[in-house]
Design a protein around this motif. Structure first.
Motif, PDB file in Angstrom:
ATOM      1  N   MET A 111       0.845  -1.191   0.000  1.00 23.95           N
ATOM      2  CA  MET A 111       0.000   0.000   0.000  1.00 23.95           C
ATOM      3  C   MET A 111       0.884   1.246   0.000  1.00 23.95           C
ATOM      4  N   ALA A 112       1.963   1.202   0.824  1.00 22.28           N
ATOM      5  CA  ALA A 112       2.856   2.365   0.910  1.00 22.28           C
ATOM      6  C   ALA A 112       3.546   2.609  -0.431  1.00 22.28           C
ATOM      7  N   GLN A 113       3.916   1.510  -1.112  1.00 21.23           N
ATOM      8  CA  GLN A 113       4.630   1.672  -2.399  1.00 21.23           C
ATOM      9  C   GLN A 113       3.767   2.326  -3.458  1.00 21.23           C
ATOM     10  N   ARG A 114       2.468   2.219  -3.250  1.00 14.94           N
ATOM     11  CA  ARG A 114       1.569   2.855  -4.205  1.00 14.94           C
ATOM     12  C   ARG A 114       1.686   4.385  -4.116  1.00 14.94           C
ATOM     13  N   ARG A 368      -9.655  28.574 -20.755  1.00 12.71           N
ATOM     14  CA  ARG A 368      -9.852  28.703 -22.208  1.00 12.71           C
ATOM     15  C   ARG A 368     -10.814  29.844 -22.528  1.00 12.71           C
ATOM     16  N   LEU A 369     -11.963  29.873 -21.801  1.00 18.16           N
ATOM     17  CA  LEU A 369     -12.960  30.908 -22.121  1.00 18.16           C
ATOM     18  C   LEU A 369     -12.466  32.305 -21.767  1.00 18.16           C
ATOM     19  N   ALA A 370     -11.541  32.381 -20.794  1.00 16.62           N
ATOM     20  CA  ALA A 370     -11.015  33.704 -20.409  1.00 16.62           C
ATOM     21  C   ALA A 370      -9.879  34.123 -21.341  1.00 16.62           C
ATOM     22  N   GLY A 371      -9.590  33.295 -22.360  1.00 11.00           N
ATOM     23  CA  GLY A 371      -8.583  33.672 -23.355  1.00 11.00           C
ATOM     24  C   GLY A 371      -7.184  33.195 -23.006  1.00 11.00           C
ATOM     25  N   GLY A 372      -7.061  32.355 -21.983  1.00 10.83           N
ATOM     26  CA  GLY A 372      -5.738  31.859 -21.591  1.00 10.83           C
ATOM     27  C   GLY A 372      -5.268  30.734 -22.499  1.00 10.83           C
ATOM     28  N   ASP A 373      -3.971  30.518 -22.482  1.00 12.06           N
ATOM     29  CA  ASP A 373      -3.402  29.413 -23.244  1.00 12.06           C
ATOM     30  C   ASP A 373      -3.347  28.186 -22.320  1.00 12.06           C
ATOM     31  N   ASP A 374      -3.522  26.980 -22.881  1.00 11.04           N
ATOM     32  CA  ASP A 374      -3.452  25.767 -22.044  1.00 11.04           C
ATOM     33  C   ASP A 374      -2.131  25.686 -21.281  1.00 11.04           C
ATOM     34  N   SER A 375      -1.048  26.219 -21.884  1.00 12.36           N
ATOM     35  CA  SER A 375       0.261  26.103 -21.240  1.00 12.36           C
ATOM     36  C   SER A 375       0.356  26.972 -19.987  1.00 12.36           C
ATOM     37  N   ASP A 376      -0.616  27.863 -19.774  1.00 11.07           N
ATOM     38  CA  ASP A 376      -0.571  28.741 -18.603  1.00 11.07           C
ATOM     39  C   ASP A 376      -1.336  28.172 -17.416  1.00 11.07           C
ATOM     40  N   LEU A 377      -1.706  26.912 -17.516  1.00  7.93           N
ATOM     41  CA  LEU A 377      -2.388  26.256 -16.397  1.00  7.93           C
ATOM     42  C   LEU A 377      -1.683  24.932 -16.127  1.00  7.93           C
ATOM     43  N   GLU A 378      -1.321  24.724 -14.872  1.00  8.54           N
ATOM     44  CA  GLU A 378      -0.723  23.433 -14.509  1.00  8.54           C
ATOM     45  C   GLU A 378      -1.725  22.659 -13.648  1.00  8.54           C
ATOM     46  N   LEU A 379      -1.819  21.361 -13.898  1.00 12.04           N
ATOM     47  CA  LEU A 379      -2.688  20.510 -13.079  1.00 12.04           C
ATOM     48  C   LEU A 379      -1.792  19.585 -12.288  1.00 12.04           C
ATOM     49  N   GLN A 380      -2.138  19.355 -11.042  1.00 10.38           N
ATOM     50  CA  GLN A 380      -1.262  18.532 -10.200  1.00 10.38           C
ATOM     51  C   GLN A 380      -2.056  17.418  -9.524  1.00 10.38           C
ATOM     52  N   VAL A 381      -1.428  16.257  -9.394  1.00  7.93           N
ATOM     53  CA  VAL A 381      -2.066  15.117  -8.717  1.00  7.93           C
ATOM     54  C   VAL A 381      -1.063  14.470  -7.763  1.00  7.93           C
ATOM     55  N   LEU A 382      -1.595  13.622  -6.880  1.00  8.01           N
ATOM     56  CA  LEU A 382      -0.743  12.889  -5.954  1.00  8.01           C
ATOM     57  C   LEU A 382      -0.457  11.507  -6.514  1.00  8.01           C
ATOM     58  N   ARG A 383       0.772  11.073  -6.392  1.00  9.30           N
ATOM     59  CA  ARG A 383       1.172   9.731  -6.790  1.00  9.30           C
ATOM     60  C   ARG A 383       0.299   8.707  -6.057  1.00  9.30           C
ATOM     61  N   GLY A 384      -0.222   7.752  -6.791  1.00 13.43           N
ATOM     62  CA  GLY A 384      -0.998   6.686  -6.156  1.00 13.43           C
ATOM     63  C   GLY A 384      -2.486   6.980  -6.088  1.00 13.43           C
ATOM     64  N   VAL A 400       0.774  18.353 -16.612  1.00 12.60           N
ATOM     65  CA  VAL A 400       0.424  17.741 -15.330  1.00 12.60           C
ATOM     66  C   VAL A 400       1.705  17.468 -14.544  1.00 12.60           C
ATOM     67  N   ARG A 401       1.637  17.721 -13.235  1.00 15.13           N
ATOM     68  CA  ARG A 401       2.780  17.459 -12.357  1.00 15.13           C
ATOM     69  C   ARG A 401       2.313  16.531 -11.231  1.00 15.13           C
ATOM     70  N   THR A 402       3.077  15.482 -11.000  1.00 15.38           N
ATOM     71  CA  THR A 402       2.699  14.536  -9.957  1.00 15.38           C
ATOM     72  C   THR A 402       3.584  14.714  -8.730  1.00 15.38           C
ATOM     73  N   TYR A 403       2.928  14.813  -7.596  1.00 11.94           N
ATOM     74  CA  TYR A 403       3.618  15.017  -6.313  1.00 11.94           C
ATOM     75  C   TYR A 403       4.103  13.641  -5.859  1.00 11.94           C
ATOM     76  N   CYS A 404       5.432  13.518  -5.751  1.00 18.48           N
ATOM     77  CA  CYS A 404       6.023  12.204  -5.512  1.00 18.48           C
ATOM     78  C   CYS A 404       6.745  12.123  -4.171  1.00 18.48           C
ATOM     79  N   PRO A 405       6.124  11.554  -3.153  1.00 22.38           N
ATOM     80  CA  PRO A 405       6.796  11.404  -1.863  1.00 22.38           C
ATOM     81  C   PRO A 405       7.957  10.418  -1.948  1.00 22.38           C
ATOM     82  N   VAL A 406       9.039  10.756  -1.246  1.00 19.87           N
ATOM     83  CA  VAL A 406      10.238   9.925  -1.227  1.00 19.87           C
ATOM     84  C   VAL A 406      10.631   9.711   0.231  1.00 19.87           C
TER      85      VAL A 406
END
Ligand SMILES: Cc1cc2nc3c(=O)[nH]c(=O)nc-3n(C[C@H](O)[C@H](O)[C@H](O)COP(=O)(O)OP(=O)(O)OC[C@H]3O[C@@H](n4cnc5c(N)ncnc54)[C@H](O)[C@@H]3O)c2cc1C
Length: 457
Positions: A111-114, A368-384, A400-406
């Protein structure tokens, strides 16, 4: 000005596309994990017993001891499900306890390795590079929080310097991934480290914030210097409310110092479950307008990971809770803050950290509707927790950036328990998604009391 109806329409399209891109291949080991989580979600006593067990695992001496703890906790369940009955019977003999201890140790480790990528930054490099090749950036988090001695705090600071050097050094040879390395403001560092202030000082107390801030500043300054030299990004996580003000003041004071006005790339976290988070954002935006610092400040918007803790703390002291008590209010406030952050670019670089398809789709659609470019938004998730969403976001060409605990299991226990709590909460989006709630319901506007109407910041 973005129109509310158009936003809902665009949001639904984005959400449908993301849902369609979620990978369907099932890993059999993950299926077992999910089954255990389902069982825990449906039985409060079993959940409490399992969490108490997970918490003592690192302190157990041997397999027999491990099995005794497990059967001890499970024995407190009044109406145990059949699988618990089997475990209890195994605990009656020495051989049974050994087998049970082995299975329990393997289960917790798995479970922890996930959730944890490796025991050290060096050991994690392979996974970080694989993610990068798949179009996924990372932020490394060194496990170990709330230090109690100066020696522990010093050790954590040294591990952070080592992590910055190790990751920045290795990342230089990674292949080019334009969508992860640049937005319309300029280049984005490949190496990214998340740190916790409570691990940088044992003195962070709500009743004497100045002492804790001074002590943490002495360890945070060298880290900012190292990040600047290595061309890495340093992100400061946010923890519970009792350290929130001290951490925010500390970051803004340090980043305002002459030596850090032109770098490194740095960021902080805003927690949408806090009722006063809109005022916190006012403070940050006010600081940005006057600080004279040149690089954009990255703001990671989260809902907040200490919800149960905040409620208990407030009840113990007879305070009113600083967090919303209705989930839909947190969700609506999160959307309101998302829009304000996106409107505040380029002074801020926006990172939306959530596994909730509605919250994520809302950010993409509004941008997008506010006229922004996709590259100006970062999405982040947690590993596992966010692996399928991570794949779907990357497949759409979004960043997308994944938060990776070590770290090791002992250091990771508090983190692991927070993730398990989140994963087994009946109010969690992931739980609803796993239960098969229809897409139209998952993507519907939050029906809380916070005014979520577009334009009502
Ligand atoms: C990359 C990344 C980095 C993170 N860093 C941090 C950090 O630095 N600090 C931090 O605190 N958290 C952090 N988190 C965790 C985050 O705060 C959430 O706990 C987690 O992402 C779950 O929220 P969700 O939007 O994914 O899911 P959802 O299921 O949509 O939301 C769950 C969240 O809603 C809130 N909630 C649950 N029940 C209620 C209720 N009854 N009333 C009101 N609100 C409720 C809680 O905040 C809970 O975590 C991070 C998350 C990610 C993805």
């Amino acid at each position: 000005m973005v129109d509310g109806t158009a936003l809902e329409r665009e949001l639904f399209d984005v959400g449908k596309r993301l849902a369609g891109a979620l990978p369907t291949t099932r890993n059999p080991l993950k299926a077992i994990d999910d089954k255990a989580m389902d069982l825990a979600s449906s039985d409060a006593e079993l959940k409490a017993a399992l969490f108490r067990f997970v918490d003592v695992v690192p302190a157990t001496r041997n397999l027999d001891d491990l099995a005794r703890h497990l059967t001890g906790f499970l024995g407190e369940i009044t109406e145990p499900p059949p699988s618990v009955g089997v475990a209890m019977r195994m605990g009656n003999s020495k051989a049974g306890r050994r087998a049970l201890g082995l299975a329990a140790a393997a289960g917790v480790k798995h479970m922890a390795q996930r959730f944890i990528v490796g025991e050290s930054p060096k050991a994690a490099l392979g996974d970080l590079k694989d993610l990068w090749k798949d179009g996924v950036a990372s932020s490394v988090d060194l496990l170990g929080e709330a230090t109690v001695t100066q020696a522990e705090a010093q050790r954590y600071a040294e591990r952070c310097v080592d992590a910055l050097d190790t990751i920045a050094g290795a990342a230089r040879s990674w292949p080019e991934r334009p969508q992860l390395e640049r937005d319309s403001v300029g280049p984005l560092p490949r190496a990214n480290l998340s740190v916790k202030v409570s691990a940088l000082t044992p003195l962070l107390r709500p009743d004497a914030p100045e002492r804790g801030k001074r002590d943490a500043a002495d360890r945070l300054r060298p880290l900012l210097r190292r990040a600047k030299e290595a061309g890495a990004h340093l992100h400061i996580d946010m923890e519970s409310m009792d350290s929130r003000d001290a951490v925010l003041e500390l970051i803004l004071e340090l980043l305002g110092e002459a030596e850090f006005r032109d770098g490194p790339s740095a960021g902080l976290v805003l927690q949408g479950y806090l009722r006063d988070s809109p005022q916190t954002l006012d403070t940050i935006l006010g600081w940005l307008a006057t600080s004279g610092r040149t690089p954009s400040l990255t703001i990671r918007l989260v809902k907040g990971a200490y919800w149960d803790h905040e409620l208990v703390q407030a009840a113990q002291h007879g305070w009113s809770a600083p967090v919303f008590d209705v989930k839909a209010d947190t969700d609506a406030n999160f959307e309101l803050l998302t829009r304000r952050l996106l409107d505040a670019r380029p002074a801020v670089r926006v990172a939306i950290a959530s596994h909730n398809l509605r919250s994520v789709s809302h950010a993409i659609a509004y941008n997008r509707l506010a006229g922004g470019d996709d590259s100006d938004l970062e999405l982040q998730v947690l590993r596992g927790l966010g692996d399928p969403l991570q794949a779907a976001i990357a497949a759409q060409g979004l960043r997308v950036r994944t938060y990776c605990p070590v770290g090791d299991l002992v250091a990771g226990m508090a983190y692991l328990v927070r993730r398990l709590l989140e994963n087994t909460s009946n109010e969690s989006f992931l739980h609803e998604q796993a239960r098969g709630v229809p897409l139209e319901v998952l993507l519907a506007p939050p029906a809380g009391t916070v005014h979520h109407r577009v334009g009502a910041a």
